[in-house]
Design a protein around this motif. Structure first.
Motif, PDB file in Angstrom:
ATOM      1  N   PRO A 112       1.002  -1.408   0.428  1.00  0.00           N
ATOM      2  CA  PRO A 112      -0.337   0.191   0.106  1.00  0.00           C
ATOM      3  C   PRO A 112       0.950   0.663  -0.270  1.00  0.00           C
ATOM      4  O   PRO A 112       1.734   1.602   0.641  1.00  0.00           O
ATOM      5  N   ALA A 113       0.373   2.081  -0.815  1.00  0.00           N
ATOM      6  CA  ALA A 113       1.201   3.785  -1.364  1.00  0.00           C
ATOM      7  C   ALA A 113       0.459   4.373  -0.294  1.00  0.00           C
ATOM      8  O   ALA A 113       1.418   5.371  -0.312  1.00  0.00           O
ATOM      9  N   GLN A 114       0.033   4.500   0.576  1.00  0.00           N
ATOM     10  CA  GLN A 114      -1.099   5.436   0.449  1.00  0.00           C
ATOM     11  C   GLN A 114      -0.308   5.220   2.067  1.00  0.00           C
ATOM     12  O   GLN A 114      -1.793   3.685   2.585  1.00  0.00           O
ATOM     13  N   GLY A 115      -0.753   6.318   3.483  1.00  0.00           N
ATOM     14  CA  GLY A 115      -1.020   5.680   4.909  1.00  0.00           C
ATOM     15  C   GLY A 115       0.484   4.609   5.260  1.00  0.00           C
ATOM     16  O   GLY A 115       2.167   4.485   4.188  1.00  0.00           O
ATOM     17  N   TYR A 116       0.567   4.957   7.207  1.00  0.00           N
ATOM     18  CA  TYR A 116       1.656   4.118   7.517  1.00  0.00           C
ATOM     19  C   TYR A 116       1.016   2.415   7.918  1.00  0.00           C
ATOM     20  O   TYR A 116      -0.140   2.125   7.501  1.00  0.00           O
ATOM     21  N   GLU A 117       1.992   2.232   7.901  1.00  0.00           N
ATOM     22  CA  GLU A 117       2.018  -0.124   8.924  1.00  0.00           C
ATOM     23  C   GLU A 117       2.723   0.297   9.959  1.00  0.00           C
ATOM     24  O   GLU A 117       3.454   0.476  10.367  1.00  0.00           O
ATOM     25  N   CYS A 118       1.144  -0.151  10.890  1.00  0.00           N
ATOM     26  CA  CYS A 118       1.766  -0.998  12.458  1.00  0.00           C
ATOM     27  C   CYS A 118       2.108  -2.660  11.754  1.00  0.00           C
ATOM     28  O   CYS A 118       1.810  -2.876  11.743  1.00  0.00           O
ATOM     29  N   GLN A 119       3.812  -2.754  12.089  1.00  0.00           N
ATOM     30  CA  GLN A 119       4.404  -3.831  12.235  1.00  0.00           C
ATOM     31  C   GLN A 119       3.605  -4.949  13.041  1.00  0.00           C
ATOM     32  O   GLN A 119       3.485  -4.747  13.904  1.00  0.00           O
ATOM     33  N   VAL A 120       3.611  -5.890  12.176  1.00  0.00           N
ATOM     34  CA  VAL A 120       3.088  -7.421  12.379  1.00  0.00           C
ATOM     35  C   VAL A 120       4.639  -8.177  12.660  1.00  0.00           C
ATOM     36  O   VAL A 120       4.602  -8.425  11.296  1.00  0.00           O
ATOM     37  N   ASN A 121       5.447  -8.210  13.126  1.00  0.00           N
ATOM     38  CA  ASN A 121       6.781  -9.189  12.779  1.00  0.00           C
ATOM     39  C   ASN A 121       7.534 -10.027  14.056  1.00  0.00           C
ATOM     40  O   ASN A 121       7.230  -9.705  15.357  1.00  0.00           O
ATOM     41  N   SER A 122       7.299 -11.688  13.498  1.00  0.00           N
ATOM     42  CA  SER A 122       7.689 -12.540  15.409  1.00  0.00           C
ATOM     43  C   SER A 122       9.003 -12.445  15.618  1.00  0.00           C
ATOM     44  O   SER A 122       9.410 -11.813  14.293  1.00  0.00           O
ATOM     45  N   THR A 123       9.414 -12.645  16.286  1.00  0.00           N
ATOM     46  CA  THR A 123      10.732 -13.085  17.480  1.00  0.00           C
ATOM     47  C   THR A 123      11.741 -13.862  15.856  1.00  0.00           C
ATOM     48  O   THR A 123      12.462 -13.223  15.961  1.00  0.00           O
ATOM     49  N   LEU A 124      11.577 -14.628  15.058  1.00  0.00           N
ATOM     50  CA  LEU A 124      11.938 -15.566  14.871  1.00  0.00           C
ATOM     51  C   LEU A 124      12.092 -15.465  12.855  1.00  0.00           C
ATOM     52  O   LEU A 124      13.286 -16.175  12.455  1.00  0.00           O
ATOM     53  N   HIS A 125      11.664 -14.264  12.343  1.00  0.00           N
ATOM     54  CA  HIS A 125      11.263 -13.476  11.147  1.00  0.00           C
ATOM     55  C   HIS A 125      12.842 -12.717  11.133  1.00  0.00           C
ATOM     56  O   HIS A 125      12.902 -11.990  11.735  1.00  0.00           O
ATOM     57  N   GLY A 126      13.543 -12.277   9.731  1.00  0.00           N
ATOM     58  CA  GLY A 126      14.414 -12.441   9.543  1.00  0.00           C
ATOM     59  C   GLY A 126      14.553 -10.458   9.585  1.00  0.00           C
ATOM     60  O   GLY A 126      15.634 -10.034   9.786  1.00  0.00           O
ATOM     61  N   ASP A 127      13.791 -10.141   9.045  1.00  0.00           N
ATOM     62  CA  ASP A 127      13.393  -8.802   9.074  1.00  0.00           C
ATOM     63  C   ASP A 127      13.899  -8.171  10.584  1.00  0.00           C
ATOM     64  O   ASP A 127      12.747  -8.458  11.520  1.00  0.00           O
ATOM     65  N   PRO A 128      14.692  -6.999  10.780  1.00  0.00           N
ATOM     66  CA  PRO A 128      14.624  -6.171  12.332  1.00  0.00           C
ATOM     67  C   PRO A 128      13.797  -5.703  12.630  1.00  0.00           C
ATOM     68  O   PRO A 128      14.005  -5.545  13.963  1.00  0.00           O
ATOM     69  N   ARG A 129      12.196  -5.398  12.480  1.00  0.00           N
ATOM     70  CA  ARG A 129      11.520  -4.302  11.992  1.00  0.00           C
ATOM     71  C   ARG A 129      10.492  -5.356  12.984  1.00  0.00           C
ATOM     72  O   ARG A 129      10.039  -5.958  12.624  1.00  0.00           O
ATOM     73  N   LYS A 130      10.188  -4.728  13.896  1.00  0.00           N
ATOM     74  CA  LYS A 130       9.418  -5.847  15.050  1.00  0.00           C
ATOM     75  C   LYS A 130       8.340  -5.772  15.223  1.00  0.00           C
ATOM     76  O   LYS A 130       7.820  -4.770  15.094  1.00  0.00           O
ATOM     77  N   THR A 131       7.154  -6.507  16.341  1.00  0.00           N
ATOM     78  CA  THR A 131       5.794  -6.341  16.530  1.00  0.00           C
ATOM     79  C   THR A 131       5.922  -4.469  16.599  1.00  0.00           C
ATOM     80  O   THR A 131       6.306  -4.693  18.238  1.00  0.00           O
ATOM     81  N   GLY A 132       5.140  -3.892  17.150  1.00  0.00           N
ATOM     82  CA  GLY A 132       4.638  -2.204  17.800  1.00  0.00           C
ATOM     83  C   GLY A 132       5.662  -1.353  17.035  1.00  0.00           C
ATOM     84  O   GLY A 132       5.192  -0.364  17.790  1.00  0.00           O
ATOM     85  N   GLY A 133       6.568  -1.679  15.751  1.00  0.00           N
ATOM     86  CA  GLY A 133       6.524  -0.125  15.355  1.00  0.00           C
ATOM     87  C   GLY A 133       5.894   0.378  14.475  1.00  0.00           C
ATOM     88  O   GLY A 133       4.823  -0.620  13.721  1.00  0.00           O
ATOM     89  N   LEU A 134       5.930   1.469  14.055  1.00  0.00           N
ATOM     90  CA  LEU A 134       5.955   2.184  13.106  1.00  0.00           C
ATOM     91  C   LEU A 134       6.352   2.013  11.810  1.00  0.00           C
ATOM     92  O   LEU A 134       8.186   2.689  12.028  1.00  0.00           O
ATOM     93  N   TYR A 135       6.132   1.036  10.980  1.00  0.00           N
ATOM     94  CA  TYR A 135       7.483   0.369   9.775  1.00  0.00           C
ATOM     95  C   TYR A 135       8.043   1.552   9.057  1.00  0.00           C
ATOM     96  O   TYR A 135       7.465   2.217   8.583  1.00  0.00           O
ATOM     97  N   ALA A 136       9.489   1.788   9.288  1.00  0.00           N
ATOM     98  CA  ALA A 136      10.469   2.375   8.832  1.00  0.00           C
ATOM     99  C   ALA A 136      10.272   3.695   9.610  1.00  0.00           C
ATOM    100  O   ALA A 136      11.143   4.677   8.825  1.00  0.00           O
ATOM    101  N   VAL A 137       9.947   3.606  10.109  1.00  0.00           N
ATOM    102  CA  VAL A 137       9.108   5.291  10.951  1.00  0.00           C
ATOM    103  C   VAL A 137       9.710   5.385  12.191  1.00  0.00           C
ATOM    104  O   VAL A 137      11.090   6.682  12.694  1.00  0.00           O
ATOM    105  N   ALA A 138       9.259   4.578  13.221  1.00  0.00           N
ATOM    106  CA  ALA A 138       9.626   5.074  14.782  1.00  0.00           C
ATOM    107  C   ALA A 138       9.770   3.383  14.931  1.00  0.00           C
ATOM    108  O   ALA A 138       8.527   3.160  15.197  1.00  0.00           O
ATOM    109  N   ASP A 139      10.458   2.060  14.731  1.00  0.00           N
ATOM    110  CA  ASP A 139      11.031   1.486  14.467  1.00  0.00           C
ATOM    111  C   ASP A 139      10.896   0.545  15.653  1.00  0.00           C
ATOM    112  O   ASP A 139      11.466   0.920  16.659  1.00  0.00           O
TER     113      ASP A 139
END
Length: 222
Positions: A112-139
């Motif tokens: 999605p190009a519009q708006g913000y993403e509130c991250q949902v990302n588990s403990t074992l996924h390789g992306d370091p941006r995890k649950t509870g962050g504002l993706y790429a803005v306040a991780d």
């Protein structure tokens, strides 16, 4: 009783002041509205980029398979929010990656190009941006605040320029969009990351990801 008695004067002043008090009283928040009936995807629209990525299982929305997004359109097909409080119960499984988009709009494919993403990302996924962050803005970096395989409370509150995310009652993100915010200059390939108005979307990320959502509610804020 003479109209000049102190009692009559006091009563008259009180009656005159009453409308003034009502006029400046803050507007209360709206009541909570259920976004999901636990039975089917009424009020939601999938872009079917990967068909079958969203289905109802045991009273929850199961998000799995390849990339796709499920947009909340509401009972009238035109859901739109500015200030709001959103809450849901979420459970991510090992290697899961998903997100809750806010102030977004329906699109046929792609992230999605519009708006913000509130991250949902588990403990074992390789992306370091995890649950509870504002993706790429306040991780929230490296470590998710909740374990895999357990239900937790996810709350997002937007009022004015402020975005607050809570996980199980603990604030994980409290970020205020600057007045001169220009995501085209600040973020890579995310020019639409800004507050305006819009709806919600749930993200199906990749074939290895499984996330469940239930008890989704929203209420408008003044």
């Amino acid at each position: 009783m003479s109209p000049r008695t102190p009692h009559f004067v006091s009563l008259l002043l009180a009656l005159v002041a009453l409308p003034l008090v009502s006029a400046v009283a803050p507007k209360p928040a709206h009541d909570w509205v259920a976004m999901f009936n636990g039975k089917d995807l009424s009020g939601w629209k999938s872009n079917e980029e990967t068909p079958g990525s969203f289905r109802v299982e045991d009273g929850a929305i199961k998000v799995a398979d390849g990339r796709a997004h499920l947009f909340y359109v509401g009972p009238d097909g035109a859901a739109e929010f500015v200030n709001f409080e959103f809450k849901a119960r979420v459970k991510h499984m090992p290697k899961a990656n998903s997100g809750i988009y806010i102030h977004t709009t329906y699109q046929e494919k792609g992230w999605p190009a519009q708006g913000y993403e509130c991250q949902v990302n588990s403990t074992l996924h390789g992306d370091p941006r995890k649950t509870g962050g504002l993706y790429a803005v306040a991780d929230v970096r490296d470590t998710a605040p909740v374990a895999d395989g357990v239900w937790f409370d996810y709350v997002v509150r937007v009022q004015g320029r402020r975005i607050v995310i809570e996980i199980d009652g603990k604030v994980t993100t409290d970020w205020t969009e600057p007045a001169d915010w220009d995501p085209a200059k600040t973020l890579t390939n995310m020019p639409g990351r800004r507050l305006s108005s819009g709806t919600f979307a749930l993200q199906a990320h990749d074939p290895d990801s499984i996330v469940y959502y239930k008890d989704l509610f929203v209420r408008r804020l003044p």
